[in-house]
Design a protein around this motif. Structure first.
Motif, short mmCIF file in Angstrom:
data_model
loop_
_atom_site.label_atom_id
_atom_site.label_comp_id
_atom_site.label_asym_id
_atom_site.label_seq_id
_atom_site.Cartn_x
_atom_site.Cartn_y
_atom_site.Cartn_z
N ASP A 140 0.80 -1.22 0.00
CA ASP A 140 0.00 0.00 0.00
C ASP A 140 0.83 1.27 0.00
OD1 ASP A 140 -2.16 -1.71 0.13
OD2 ASP A 140 -2.32 -1.60 2.31
N GLY A 141 2.16 1.14 0.01
CA GLY A 141 3.01 2.33 -0.01
C GLY A 141 2.89 3.17 1.24
N VAL A 142 2.69 2.52 2.39
CA VAL A 142 2.54 3.23 3.67
C VAL A 142 3.91 3.39 4.32
CG1 VAL A 142 1.56 3.09 5.98
CG2 VAL A 142 0.19 2.42 4.00
N ASP A 143 4.24 4.61 4.74
CA ASP A 143 5.52 4.86 5.38
C ASP A 143 5.52 4.44 6.84
OD1 ASP A 143 7.05 6.33 3.22
OD2 ASP A 143 5.26 7.59 3.34
N MET A 144 4.40 4.65 7.52
CA MET A 144 4.30 4.29 8.93
C MET A 144 2.84 4.00 9.27
SD MET A 144 5.14 6.61 12.33
CE MET A 144 6.93 6.60 12.10
N ALA A 145 2.63 3.01 10.12
CA ALA A 145 1.30 2.72 10.64
C ALA A 145 1.34 2.86 12.16
CB ALA A 145 0.84 1.32 10.24
N ILE A 146 0.24 3.33 12.73
CA ILE A 146 0.10 3.36 14.19
C ILE A 146 -1.00 2.37 14.52
CG2 ILE A 146 -0.42 4.75 16.21
CD1 ILE A 146 0.57 7.19 14.74
N ARG A 147 -0.62 1.30 15.21
CA ARG A 147 -1.56 0.22 15.46
C ARG A 147 -1.55 -0.18 16.93
NH1 ARG A 147 -3.92 1.55 11.79
NH2 ARG A 147 -4.42 0.47 9.84
N HIS A 148 -2.70 -0.65 17.40
CA HIS A 148 -2.84 -1.11 18.77
C HIS A 148 -2.61 -2.62 18.81
CE1 HIS A 148 -4.92 -2.09 22.61
NE2 HIS A 148 -4.44 -0.91 22.96
N GLY A 149 -1.78 -3.06 19.74
CA GLY A 149 -1.50 -4.48 19.86
C GLY A 149 -0.38 -4.72 20.83
N ASP A 150 0.27 -5.89 20.67
CA ASP A 150 1.35 -6.25 21.59
C ASP A 150 2.73 -5.95 21.03
OD1 ASP A 150 1.60 -8.14 19.62
OD2 ASP A 150 1.12 -9.86 20.90
N GLY A 151 2.79 -5.31 19.86
CA GLY A 151 4.07 -4.93 19.28
C GLY A 151 4.74 -6.01 18.47
N ILE A 152 4.09 -7.16 18.30
CA ILE A 152 4.70 -8.26 17.55
C ILE A 152 4.03 -8.38 16.20
CG2 ILE A 152 5.22 -10.73 17.55
CD1 ILE A 152 5.07 -10.67 20.59
N TRP A 153 4.71 -7.88 15.18
CA TRP A 153 4.27 -8.02 13.80
C TRP A 153 5.46 -8.52 12.99
CZ3 TRP A 153 2.62 -3.74 16.70
CH2 TRP A 153 1.24 -3.66 16.91
N PRO A 154 5.50 -9.80 12.65
CA PRO A 154 6.66 -10.39 11.96
C PRO A 154 7.04 -9.62 10.71
CG PRO A 154 5.15 -12.11 12.66
CD PRO A 154 4.45 -10.81 12.90
N GLY A 155 8.34 -9.39 10.54
CA GLY A 155 8.85 -8.70 9.36
C GLY A 155 8.75 -7.20 9.41
N LEU A 156 8.28 -6.64 10.53
CA LEU A 156 8.14 -5.20 10.67
C LEU A 156 8.82 -4.73 11.95
CD1 LEU A 156 4.36 -4.86 9.71
CD2 LEU A 156 6.32 -4.33 8.24
N ASP A 157 9.23 -3.46 11.97
CA ASP A 157 9.77 -2.85 13.18
C ASP A 157 8.62 -2.16 13.91
OD1 ASP A 157 12.32 -3.68 12.62
OD2 ASP A 157 12.92 -1.79 11.66
N ALA A 158 8.53 -2.38 15.23
CA ALA A 158 7.47 -1.76 16.03
C ALA A 158 8.09 -1.09 17.25
CB ALA A 158 6.46 -2.81 16.47
N GLU A 159 7.71 0.15 17.48
CA GLU A 159 8.24 0.96 18.58
C GLU A 159 7.08 1.51 19.39
OE1 GLU A 159 11.13 4.91 19.07
OE2 GLU A 159 10.65 4.09 17.10
N LEU A 160 7.08 1.25 20.70
CA LEU A 160 5.97 1.65 21.55
C LEU A 160 5.81 3.17 21.57
CD1 LEU A 160 3.80 0.67 23.57
CD2 LEU A 160 5.49 1.04 25.38
#
Length: 292
Positions: A140-160
């Motif tokens: 989708d050509g998204v630079d950043m997503a803000i998502r609610h969860g436990d921070g575990i999304w395989p293949g992606l970097d997640a920062e609280l």
């Protein structure tokens, strides 16, 4: 095109530079490799093509007719590739940043603050995409997503971004004279939850509440849940970051807190794809945490 028939790209690049510079030494300096590496690439290329491509000419080299033919094609091809890369890089530096957020986060947290970002960084256009579905950042050509969860999304970097604290809130008119201090004091009231927020259901049930015993209204999105709670239609459990402004303004009443553990809102990006402009946005978002 049968790629298996082509010589190695490194050899083609070394020869193109050598032919253009008329020197193994200058080609090596341009490509940041050794003179011997350039010479070896060219020899291997001559063997693979069964053609002599260069001959020694004093301190430099001369390009054979076969070499001239190949070098001209390579220079044109590499130039086309370079131009395409330049266009993409220029577009990446000027196009709006794409930020995917949930509608509830956009309405409850981001939009009350976004004016500060526009004022501080008018040179960084921002395309905000409220979406209840999880975006595929690459597709989708998204630079950043803000998502609610436990921070575990395989293949992606997640920062609280915000912690997992959740508040149980209700409109003051719905309470009347009641002054509740725990979830058990709210069992007589209607409850509001989003269909898919199973984590919040678990948090509530950990407090000893059987949700099968309460009047429950399930809704498709958390944005609808928040709007219904603000209108006085029921009790809801929400991330603190989404309702602290309403509580401060008195439009919602905080009854108690629930600890969501690792749950929270996270900044989600592709590994190695954080540009300077995206770093600016990330710093601004972190700076807004705690600001009312």
């Amino acid at each position: 095109m049968e790629w298996s028939r082509l010589p190695p790209l490194a050899a083609l690049r070394a020869f193109e530079a050598a032919a253009r510079c008329r020197s193994f030494t200058r080609a090596a300096q341009e490509l940041n490799v050794t003179h011997a590496a350039i010479a070896q690439h060219v020899r291997k290329l001559e063997t693979a093509l069964a053609h002599s491509l260069v001959v020694r000419d004093g301190r430099g080299i001369a390009v054979t007719p076969a070499g001239v033919q190949l070098a001209e094609a390579l220079t044109l091809g590499f130039g086309t590739i370079g131009a395409a890369v330049d266009r993409l890089q220029a577009d990446a530096e000027t196009r709006p940043l794409s930020l995917s957020v949930t509608p509830a986060f956009a309405a409850g947290w981001l939009m009350p603050r976004i004016g500060d970002f526009w004022t501080r960084h008018p040179d960084i256009p921002l395309n905000i995409q409220p979406n209840v579905e999880v975006s595929d950042l690459r597709r989708d050509g998204v630079d950043m997503a803000i998502r609610h969860g436990d921070g575990i999304w395989p293949g992606l970097d997640a920062e609280l971004l915000t912690d997992g604290d959740h508040w149980v809130v209700v409109h003051p008119d719905l309470l009347g004279e009641c002054q509740p201090s725990c979830l058990g004091d709210l069992l007589h009231l209607p409850w509001l939850l989003e269909h898919y927020m199973l984590e919040r259901r678990t948090m509530i049930e950990r407090e000893g509440i059987d949700l099968d015993d309460v009047r429950m209204q399930l809704m498709e999105t958390n944005w609808m849940v928040l709007a219904a709670a603000q209108a006085g239609h029921g009790v809801t459990v929400q991330p603190k970051s989404l309702v602290d402004r309403d509580v401060a303004a008195g439009t919602l009443v905080k009854v108690c807190e629930l600890n969501g553990g690792s749950l929270g809102y996270y900044l989600v990006t592709l590994p190695g794809r954080v540009s300077p402009r995206l770093r600016t946005l990330r710093r601004w978002l972190h700076g807004q945490v705690g600001n009312r």
